[in-house]
Design a protein around this motif. Structure first.
Motif, PDB file in Angstrom:
ATOM      1  N   ASN A   1       2.214  -0.793  -4.853  1.00 15.76           N
ATOM      2  CA  ASN A   1       1.227  -0.448  -6.109  1.00 15.76           C
ATOM      3  C   ASN A   1       0.244   0.372  -5.475  1.00 15.76           C
ATOM      4  OD1 ASN A   1      -0.869   0.232  -8.020  1.00 15.76           O
ATOM      5  ND2 ASN A   1       0.130  -1.578  -9.229  1.00 15.76           N
TER       6      ASN A   1
ATOM      7  N   GLN B   1      -2.070   2.327  -6.641  1.00 19.82           N
ATOM      8  CA  GLN B   1      -3.344   2.428  -7.603  1.00 19.82           C
ATOM      9  C   GLN B   1      -4.205   0.822  -7.144  1.00 19.82           C
ATOM     10  OE1 GLN B   1      -0.684   3.589  -9.089  1.00 19.82           O
ATOM     11  NE2 GLN B   1      -1.247   5.384  -9.093  1.00 19.82           N
ATOM     12  N   GLU B   2      -3.388   0.060  -7.118  1.00 24.34           N
ATOM     13  CA  GLU B   2      -4.032  -1.474  -6.847  1.00 24.34           C
ATOM     14  C   GLU B   2      -4.218  -1.661  -5.210  1.00 24.34           C
ATOM     15  OE1 GLU B   2      -5.311  -3.488  -9.386  1.00 24.34           O
ATOM     16  OE2 GLU B   2      -4.591  -1.915 -10.619  1.00 24.34           O
ATOM     17  N   LYS B   3      -3.454  -1.051  -4.481  1.00 28.29           N
ATOM     18  CA  LYS B   3      -3.464  -1.129  -3.084  1.00 28.29           C
ATOM     19  C   LYS B   3      -3.061  -2.663  -2.687  1.00 28.29           C
ATOM     20  CE  LYS B   3      -7.152   2.198  -2.345  1.00 28.29           C
ATOM     21  NZ  LYS B   3      -8.320   2.579  -2.100  1.00 28.29           N
ATOM     22  N   ASP B   4      -2.035  -2.820  -3.234  1.00 30.07           N
ATOM     23  CA  ASP B   4      -1.199  -4.251  -3.062  1.00 30.07           C
ATOM     24  C   ASP B   4      -0.020  -4.184  -3.547  1.00 30.07           C
ATOM     25  OD1 ASP B   4      -1.055  -7.142  -2.629  1.00 30.07           O
ATOM     26  OD2 ASP B   4      -2.348  -7.618  -4.296  1.00 30.07           O
TER      27      ASP B   4
ATOM     28  N   HIS C   1       3.360  -4.472  -5.881  1.00 27.43           N
ATOM     29  CA  HIS C   1       3.614  -4.440  -7.245  1.00 27.43           C
ATOM     30  C   HIS C   1       3.778  -5.869  -7.878  1.00 27.43           C
ATOM     31  CE1 HIS C   1       4.150  -0.371  -8.792  1.00 27.43           C
ATOM     32  NE2 HIS C   1       4.500  -0.184  -7.613  1.00 27.43           N
ATOM     33  N   GLU C   2       3.463  -6.115  -9.058  1.00 21.55           N
ATOM     34  CA  GLU C   2       3.578  -7.417  -9.675  1.00 21.55           C
ATOM     35  C   GLU C   2       4.839  -7.725  -9.669  1.00 21.55           C
ATOM     36  OE1 GLU C   2       2.919  -8.742 -14.164  1.00 21.55           O
ATOM     37  OE2 GLU C   2       1.513  -7.492 -13.507  1.00 21.55           O
TER      38      GLU C   2
END
Length: 105
Positions: free
Chosen positions: A48, A50-53, A55-56
């Motif tokens: 992700n 945008q989250e820099k992580d 994906h959920e």
């Protein structure tokens, strides 16, 4: 990975790390499993931006547990097995061209 988890859960339980080809080749040289976000985002859909992580859904499916640690694309490590060898992370092929093009300009 998702297909394997659903269709052959006994196999996925035996996996310590998932490494894609560029990261696997570098792992052979240095013995340290690492990945970078471009490889996780391109084609795999696990990153992700945008989250820099991850994906959920990767966390929900617990895929993050078998993915190697994420480091910066610019990470390099020095190896010393009698010769000094500098290795990168093994970045994604098409993205590496963009990465290095931006470094040159």
């Amino acid at each position: 990975m998702y297909w394997l988890k659903k269709k052959q859960p006994e196999v996925i339980k035996k996996i310590k790390y998932v490494l894609y080809l560029p990261q696997y080749l570098i792992y052979i040289f240095r013995g340290i499993p690492l990945s970078e976000y471009i490889s996780m985002g391109c084609y795999k859909g696990l990153w992700n931006y945008q989250e820099k992580d991850y994906h959920e859904w990767g966390y929900k499916e617990e895929l993050h547990k078998i993915l190697s640690p994420i480091v910066s694309t610019e990470t390099s490590l020095n190896m010393n097995n009698g010769k000094h060898i500098k290795t990168g992370v093994g970045i994604h092929d098409s993205s590496s061209a963009l990465f290095f093009q931006n470094k040159i300009q």
